[in-house]
Scaffold this motif. Sequence first.
Motif, PDB file in Angstrom:
ATOM      1  N   UNK A 131     -16.650 -32.234  48.339  1.00  0.00           N
ATOM      2  CA  UNK A 131     -16.872 -31.554  47.080  1.00  0.00           C
ATOM      3  C   UNK A 131     -17.095 -31.900  45.808  1.00  0.00           C
ATOM      4  N   UNK A 132     -16.039 -33.048  45.708  1.00  0.00           N
ATOM      5  CA  UNK A 132     -16.319 -33.811  44.287  1.00  0.00           C
ATOM      6  C   UNK A 132     -16.538 -35.204  44.341  1.00  0.00           C
ATOM      7  N   UNK A 133     -17.950 -35.457  44.732  1.00  0.00           N
ATOM      8  CA  UNK A 133     -18.256 -36.765  44.916  1.00  0.00           C
ATOM      9  C   UNK A 133     -17.529 -37.716  43.818  1.00  0.00           C
ATOM     10  N   UNK A 134     -17.401 -37.621  42.662  1.00  0.00           N
ATOM     11  CA  UNK A 134     -17.023 -38.383  41.839  1.00  0.00           C
ATOM     12  C   UNK A 134     -15.168 -38.519  41.534  1.00  0.00           C
ATOM     13  N   UNK A 135     -14.768 -37.469  42.378  1.00  0.00           N
ATOM     14  CA  UNK A 135     -13.362 -37.373  42.180  1.00  0.00           C
ATOM     15  C   UNK A 135     -12.667 -38.569  43.127  1.00  0.00           C
ATOM     16  N   UNK A 136     -11.455 -38.616  42.483  1.00  0.00           N
ATOM     17  CA  UNK A 136     -10.443 -39.749  43.130  1.00  0.00           C
ATOM     18  C   UNK A 136      -9.063 -38.964  43.698  1.00  0.00           C
ATOM     19  N   UNK A 137      -8.790 -39.032  44.752  1.00  0.00           N
ATOM     20  CA  UNK A 137      -7.184 -38.436  45.401  1.00  0.00           C
ATOM     21  C   UNK A 137      -6.072 -39.245  44.765  1.00  0.00           C
ATOM     22  N   UNK A 138      -5.196 -38.672  44.017  1.00  0.00           N
ATOM     23  CA  UNK A 138      -4.300 -39.088  43.212  1.00  0.00           C
ATOM     24  C   UNK A 138      -2.876 -38.470  43.404  1.00  0.00           C
ATOM     25  N   UNK A 139      -2.056 -39.000  42.699  1.00  0.00           N
ATOM     26  CA  UNK A 139      -0.484 -38.440  42.411  1.00  0.00           C
ATOM     27  C   UNK A 139       0.002 -37.866  43.907  1.00  0.00           C
ATOM     28  N   UNK A 140       0.166 -36.888  44.111  1.00  0.00           N
ATOM     29  CA  UNK A 140       0.951 -36.426  45.324  1.00  0.00           C
ATOM     30  C   UNK A 140       0.164 -36.677  46.742  1.00  0.00           C
ATOM     31  N   UNK A 141      -1.267 -36.301  46.565  1.00  0.00           N
ATOM     32  CA  UNK A 141      -2.280 -36.447  47.556  1.00  0.00           C
ATOM     33  C   UNK A 141      -2.308 -37.840  47.983  1.00  0.00           C
TER      34      UNK A 141
ATOM     35  N   UNK B 278      -1.572 -47.856  46.001  1.00  0.00           N
ATOM     36  CA  UNK B 278      -0.206 -47.436  45.826  1.00  0.00           C
ATOM     37  C   UNK B 278       0.391 -47.961  44.480  1.00  0.00           C
ATOM     38  N   UNK B 279       0.178 -49.079  44.032  1.00  0.00           N
ATOM     39  CA  UNK B 279       0.624 -49.385  42.653  1.00  0.00           C
ATOM     40  C   UNK B 279       0.077 -48.383  41.605  1.00  0.00           C
ATOM     41  N   UNK B 280      -1.271 -48.479  41.508  1.00  0.00           N
ATOM     42  CA  UNK B 280      -1.920 -47.332  40.733  1.00  0.00           C
ATOM     43  C   UNK B 280      -1.276 -45.881  40.585  1.00  0.00           C
ATOM     44  N   UNK B 281      -1.191 -45.418  41.752  1.00  0.00           N
ATOM     45  CA  UNK B 281      -0.381 -44.111  42.168  1.00  0.00           C
ATOM     46  C   UNK B 281       1.236 -44.172  41.602  1.00  0.00           C
ATOM     47  N   UNK B 282       1.833 -45.170  41.834  1.00  0.00           N
ATOM     48  CA  UNK B 282       3.294 -45.282  41.313  1.00  0.00           C
ATOM     49  C   UNK B 282       3.155 -45.158  39.655  1.00  0.00           C
ATOM     50  N   UNK B 283       2.050 -45.857  39.048  1.00  0.00           N
ATOM     51  CA  UNK B 283       2.004 -45.711  37.686  1.00  0.00           C
ATOM     52  C   UNK B 283       1.776 -44.388  37.075  1.00  0.00           C
ATOM     53  N   UNK B 284       0.656 -43.789  37.955  1.00  0.00           N
ATOM     54  CA  UNK B 284       0.306 -42.345  37.462  1.00  0.00           C
ATOM     55  C   UNK B 284       1.482 -41.500  37.637  1.00  0.00           C
TER      56      UNK B 284
END
Length: 247
Positions: free
Chosen positions: A75-85, A147-153
């Motif tokens: 539903x959000x084509x330019x969105x990216x799953x982040x953080x908890x997801x 993974x590394x990007x998520x940890x930094x976020x």
Amino acid sequence: MGSRMRRRPGYKSRPSVAGLAESLGLLRSRDLETHGAPRSQLNLLCNIGALREVAPGVWARSSAMVTAAAIAVKRVPRGVLCLKSALWVHGLLPESPTEVWMAIGAHARKPRWDQPPLQVVRFSGRAQTEGIEHRLLWGLPITVYGVAKTVADLFKYRNKLGFPIAVRALHDALLSGLTTSDEVRHFAEICRVRKSVGPYLEVLEARRGQDILRARQAFLAREAARAKLLEAPLLHQLPGHPESESR
């Protein structure tokens, strides 16, 4: 005598709705319009139970395992799953969060719907564009930060989500071998949290050895439990554990 029924030009080259559902995983009305597939086929397939509506305006094959995260990405084509997801997708969170966490651009239009529930954060520059991975979640395509990007976020959003989840993610990610200290430092620099991450990295690097073995064994045990869950019957659209695999 010619046929009274005239077919529209190009009808033979138009894909079927069933074929689109098979190739795309999830369908929206715009997919039908883009590929010239007839809406009547969609209605027919829904009526006979071959397709089902998994969210308003989103359809999937009846046999597909559909998660809230995959629906949100569609539903959000330019969105990216982040953080908890993203943690959940990578196996670093035991249960899927009650809301889908998604990053969008600083000036992007914020989605306004409640199915599935969504938590939106805004990233910009390299913090938005770097570290994106394209994966399959139970066979459905998703975009998620690595993974590394998520940890930094998580360290960047520590005031909102708390320090414990960020520190635990760093610990589990490093000791399970899903990322390296250098990768975490790289994204910590991009997200401007290097000073916050640095002390925890130093402690973990000093304690490696037996901790690595124990953490690796715990991670493998969790992955085995996730695999067993996939063998059990699941209700569609209910939060569960993902089967993530690189494309």
